[in-house]
Design an enzyme around this catalytic site. Structure first.
Site, mmCIF file in Angstrom:
data_model
loop_
_atom_site.group_PDB
_atom_site.id
_atom_site.type_symbol
_atom_site.label_atom_id
_atom_site.label_comp_id
_atom_site.label_asym_id
_atom_site.label_seq_id
_atom_site.Cartn_x
_atom_site.Cartn_y
_atom_site.Cartn_z
ATOM 1 N N HIS A 127 0.826 -1.219 0.000
ATOM 2 C CA HIS A 127 0.000 0.000 0.000
ATOM 3 C C HIS A 127 0.861 1.270 0.000
ATOM 4 C CE1 HIS A 127 -3.893 -2.081 0.863
ATOM 5 N NE2 HIS A 127 -3.096 -2.964 1.421
ATOM 6 N N ASN A 155 -10.309 -2.814 2.618
ATOM 7 C CA ASN A 155 -10.016 -2.815 1.177
ATOM 8 C C ASN A 155 -11.304 -2.576 0.402
ATOM 9 O OD1 ASN A 155 -7.250 -3.337 1.289
ATOM 10 N ND2 ASN A 155 -7.482 -5.546 1.083
ATOM 11 N N TYR A 182 0.879 -4.122 12.019
ATOM 12 C CA TYR A 182 0.750 -2.690 11.718
ATOM 13 C C TYR A 182 1.548 -1.830 12.688
ATOM 14 C CZ TYR A 182 -2.608 -3.882 8.132
ATOM 15 O OH TYR A 182 -3.177 -4.399 7.003
HETATM 16 FE FE1 HDE Z 1 -2.462 -4.809 5.398
HETATM 17 N N1 HDE Z 1 -0.649 -4.024 5.829
HETATM 18 N N2 HDE Z 1 -1.800 -6.641 5.984
HETATM 19 N N3 HDE Z 1 -4.220 -5.674 4.828
HETATM 20 N N4 HDE Z 1 -3.123 -3.047 4.788
HETATM 21 C C1 HDE Z 1 -0.305 -2.743 5.690
HETATM 22 O O1 HDE Z 1 0.798 -1.433 7.287
HETATM 23 C C2 HDE Z 1 -0.691 -6.865 6.689
HETATM 24 C C3 HDE Z 1 -4.567 -6.977 4.954
HETATM 25 C C4 HDE Z 1 -4.389 -2.728 4.397
HETATM 26 O O2 HDE Z 1 -3.185 3.482 4.042
HETATM 27 C C5 HDE Z 1 1.029 -2.419 6.302
HETATM 28 O O3 HDE Z 1 1.075 0.771 7.580
HETATM 29 C C6 HDE Z 1 -0.616 -8.247 7.086
HETATM 30 C C7 HDE Z 1 -5.984 -7.163 4.764
HETATM 31 C C8 HDE Z 1 -4.472 -1.334 4.048
HETATM 32 O O4 HDE Z 1 -1.556 3.340 5.486
HETATM 33 C C9 HDE Z 1 1.438 -3.749 6.964
HETATM 34 C C10 HDE Z 1 -1.731 -8.840 6.571
HETATM 35 C C11 HDE Z 1 -6.477 -5.902 4.512
HETATM 36 C C12 HDE Z 1 -3.189 -0.825 4.272
HETATM 37 C C13 HDE Z 1 0.301 -4.653 6.568
HETATM 38 C C14 HDE Z 1 -2.474 -7.819 5.882
HETATM 39 C C15 HDE Z 1 -5.364 -4.993 4.549
HETATM 40 C C16 HDE Z 1 -2.391 -1.915 4.742
HETATM 41 C C17 HDE Z 1 2.017 -1.789 5.385
HETATM 42 C C18 HDE Z 1 -2.146 -10.284 6.667
HETATM 43 C C19 HDE Z 1 -7.922 -5.515 4.203
HETATM 44 C C20 HDE Z 1 -2.721 0.588 4.027
HETATM 45 C C21 HDE Z 1 2.119 -0.345 5.796
HETATM 46 C C22 HDE Z 1 -2.102 -10.831 7.979
HETATM 47 C C23 HDE Z 1 -8.841 -5.786 5.275
HETATM 48 C C24 HDE Z 1 -2.919 1.458 5.210
HETATM 49 C C25 HDE Z 1 1.299 -0.229 6.962
HETATM 50 C C26 HDE Z 1 -2.529 2.870 4.895
HETATM 51 C C27 HDE Z 1 -1.053 -1.785 5.123
HETATM 52 C C28 HDE Z 1 0.264 -5.922 6.974
HETATM 53 C C29 HDE Z 1 -3.673 -8.088 5.175
HETATM 54 C C30 HDE Z 1 -5.542 -3.591 4.299
HETATM 55 C C31 HDE Z 1 2.800 -4.290 6.607
HETATM 56 C C32 HDE Z 1 0.519 -8.876 7.892
HETATM 57 C C33 HDE Z 1 -6.765 -8.474 4.867
HETATM 58 C C34 HDE Z 1 -5.683 -0.583 3.526
HETATM 59 O O5 HDE Z 1 1.474 -3.620 8.352
#
Ligand code: HDE
Length: 689
Positions: A72, A145, A359
């Protein structure tokens, strides 16, 4: 479109000043005498280390970047508010849902997932939809999402998924594209991803605007009321603007014409006072539903069809303010799924559980200090009282001697009555690396999504898979994927196999559970069944030339204003044109900078001389031939017929053309535009899939 940056107060950083004699300073506040030349010995001599002004400036520049988000990375944030419709005190004690009419400030960041920070907006990808609510009882981050399910069931696979999706480690490409071997190799070996892949291969992955997308919290959460009673919940954002996507060929061209298309769209609509709105919907359900539902509500690869659990709209989000500074707000905002408030709680969804670690951890890496919550964009807007202290860049420091609890000097103290307490769910079971049996059905909802689409959308899905898999070099990966599709829908698999030029059908993939073919279609899953049925907030591009009929232009403008449609003037030069009555009309785009992919519909209003001149201009012909190929409605005046002919377009071919003869024709044209596209034309502009 741009705002002036506001000058700070005394003691703050002033960036601009209305005083032309104000003086630039160093970070230390020392006035600078020369900001053009470094300190040297003689006019051609070496620069001196003594030059603290240049050293400070270059030092700071060298450290401007912080690590981009690992996923993202490309995002766009804006401010707004949430307005609660009615008290939900019976189901949750969350302060934000207690009072009808309550307005809670919020910040939203939309994003793509795979591409780097500088990648283009129209990548075929999931869009992030992250909302930070600054509630009176702390920040609540709903990090969702635009797709209601996810690729994997356990967070332990997330690094693998993302490594496979992003650029390959040896070449460093492709950028922001899943159309490569590594991604499809991983997916073909991960049957649980099939439902999500149906979504990412659908038009949901190429939205026309952030304003026209739904948002989903994905996981099941809990709402908990004052009596401690819990109700399961899924969170869904419904755009009041309706849903809309672009065509793939259009997406590819938008990326070239305006890689910032989505950012610009949101920025412009807010700056123009056209504030996008979403309603927050809740799907509420209890243990009874959990026990009778065909799937496990803790499995993030499944959704709950709205037909089974209807959505209750509980409030609206209005986005009404752009940021003052991209870095300070959009880049430094730190969403954490672990940011919840009393009255909302987690479920045991194994993806959510791991997100709750990830996060917070990633913010430390990105922002470099455990004090990132002190940055204005991340700081709660309610009082905070704790004894956490020190660390890099600590800006809010404790006053007085007490930095521990309990102490005998006074508060704050913990409060079992109002403080956050976890729902006391009873749990037992053997410790182990489990995957629940109830997560084993990987194809039924993928099929349900497919059969819920119109035939046009089904074609787009087949085209998307054919496009992506045609970029996959290893034949066995393509075959394995078609094998999975057979478990979803055999005709669909056949279409994709044909499109990939497969002579024989590969065997179906091994399925842990047979596909439940009896699941009924869910119309809410289709974009085309949920269009806006108006042309509000959309954009009409009008190609004009000198001598263009001013009456015709005025009727288009008036009808557009009535519809709430934005218009843009595209002219041979950016200097604009002199219309038929000699009046000057400013241009928004020069023809080669304003291709028709940037607009939802187009009109051509030219003089006979203008048409003859533009008939030799390749970009003018592309303007029309692309609009035609992208199934757009086209309005034109009589002189423009020459251009249509030169672009190889027969305007009698379908209902998508309106000749502007009398003033009422403009309104007729906009009425047609309510359908957004001439879908019947699709078969005429591409080979069958
Ligand atoms: Fe994320 N995801 N994600 N994700 N995600 C990040 O956090 C992660 C997942 C989502 O505008 C990271 O700040 C793991 C699902 C959004 O700043 C990180 C897993 C959904 C954003 C991270 C998921 C999301 C992130 C990278 C599986 C929808 C952007 C930078 C266990 C429900 C937020 C950050 C923004 C961002 C990890 C799966 C949505 C690395 C480990 C499912 C919208 O922490």
């Amino acid at each position: 479109m741009k705002k002036d940056s506001k000058a700070g107060k005394g003691g703050e950083l002033h960036q601009t000043s209305s005083d032309p004699n104000s003086t630039i300073t160093t970070q230390q506040g020392v006035p600078v005498s020369d900001d053009q030349n470094s300190l040297k010995v003689g006019s051609s001599g070496p620069t001196l280390l003594e030059d603290f002004v240049v050293r400070e400036k270059i030092f700071h520049f060298d450290h401007e970047r912080i690590p981009e988000r690992v996923v993202h990375a490309r995002g766009f944030g804006v401010h707004g508010y949430f307005e609660t419709y009615k008290s939900l005190s019976k189901i949750t004690k969350a302060d934000i849902f207690q009072r009808a009419g309550e307005k809670t400030p919020l910040f939203v960041r939309f994003s793509t997932v795979a591409g780097n920070k500088g990648s283009a907006d129209l990548a075929r990808d999931v869009r992030g939809f992250a909302v930070k609510f600054y509630t009176k009882q702390g920040n609540w981050d709903l990090v969702g999402n635009n797709i209601p399910v996810f690729f994997i069931q356990d967070g332990i696979k997330f690094p693998d998924l993302i490594h496979a999706a992003k650029d390959e480690p040896d070449t460093g490409f492709p950028q922001a594209a899943t159309a490569h071997d590594n991604f499809w190799d991983f997916i073909s070996l991960t049957p649980e991803a099939m439902h999500m892949v149906m979504w990412t291969m659908s038009d949901r992955a190429i939205p026309r605007s952030f304003r026209f997308m739904e948002g989903f919290g994905v996981h099941t959460y809990r709402l908990v009321n004052a009596e401690g009673i819990s109700t399961f919940v899924k969170f869904i954002w419904k755009p009041k603007q309706g849903l809309q996507s672009v065509l793939w060929n259009e997406a590819v061209k938008i990326n070239g014409a305006d890689p910032d298309f989505h950012r610009r769209d949101l920025w412009n609509s807010i700056q123009q006072g056209s504030f996008p709105e979403w309603e927050l919907g809740l799907q509420l359900f209890d243990e009874d539903f959990v026990n009778k539902f065909d799937f496990d509500v803790l499995d993030p690869t499944k959704l709950i069809p709205e037909e089974l659990v209807p959505i209750q709209k509980v409030g609206r989000m209005v986005l009404d303010r752009t940021v003052d500074n991209f870095f300070a707000e959009t880049e430094q905002v730190a969403f954490c799924t672990s940011n919840i408030v009393p009255g909302i709680d987690f479920s045991n969804d194994p993806l959510l559980q791991i997100r709750n670690f990830s996060y917070l951890d990633t913010q430390l890496k990105r922002l470099g200090s455990p004090n990132f919550a002190q940055l204005p964009i991340n700081a709660p807007k309610c009082p905070m009282m704790h004894f956490q202290q020190d660390g890099h860049m600590a800006m809010q420091n404790l006053k007085g001697r007490v930095n521990y609890e309990p102490n005998s000097f006074g508060g704050p103290r913990e409060n079992p009555a109002t403080g956050f307490s976890s729902f006391p769910e009873e749990l037992k079971g053997p410790k182990g690396r489990h995957r629940s049996e109830t997560f084993a059905d990987h194809y039924s909802q993928a099929r349900q999504f497919y059969i819920s689409q119109t035939s046009i959308e089904q074609d787009h899905m087949a085209d998307a898979l054919i496009f992506e898999l045609s970029k996959v070099e290893k034949l066995s990966i393509r075959e394995l994927m078609v094998g999975h599709l057979q478990n979803i829908d055999e005709d669909f698999a056949q279409k994709v196999a044909n499109g990939l030029g497969m002579k024989t059908m590969p065997p179906p993939a091994k399925a842990a559970k047979p596909t439940k073919k009896e699941l009924p279609p869910s119309p809410e899953l289709s974009i085309l069944k949920n269009g806006p049925n108006n042309f509000k907030g959309r954009k009409l591009g009008i190609l004009v030339s000198d001598g263009a009929d001013v009456k015709c232009l005025s009727s288009l403008k008036a009808a557009a204003a009535k519809e709430g449609t934005d218009i843009a003037i595209i002219a041979p030069t950016i200097g604009g044109i002199d219309a038929s009555d000699g009046s000057h009309i400013d241009a928004d785009f020069k023809i080669n900078g304003g291709p028709s992919v940037l607009f939802d519909a187009v009109a051509v209003v030219v003089s006979p001389d203008g048409a003859a001149m533009l008939a030799n201009e390749a970009t003018a012909k592309d303007f029309l031939s692309d609009a035609f190929a992208h199934l757009k409605f086209i309005a034109y005046n009589n002189a423009a017929t020459l251009l249509l002919t030169k672009a190889g377009i027969d305007s009698s071919i379908d209902e998508g053309f309106v000749e502007l003869k009398v003033s009422t024709d403009a309104a007729k044209f906009f009425k047609l535009c309510h359908k957004l596209r001439v879908w019947d034309r699709q078969d005429k502009v591409k080979m069958p899939s």
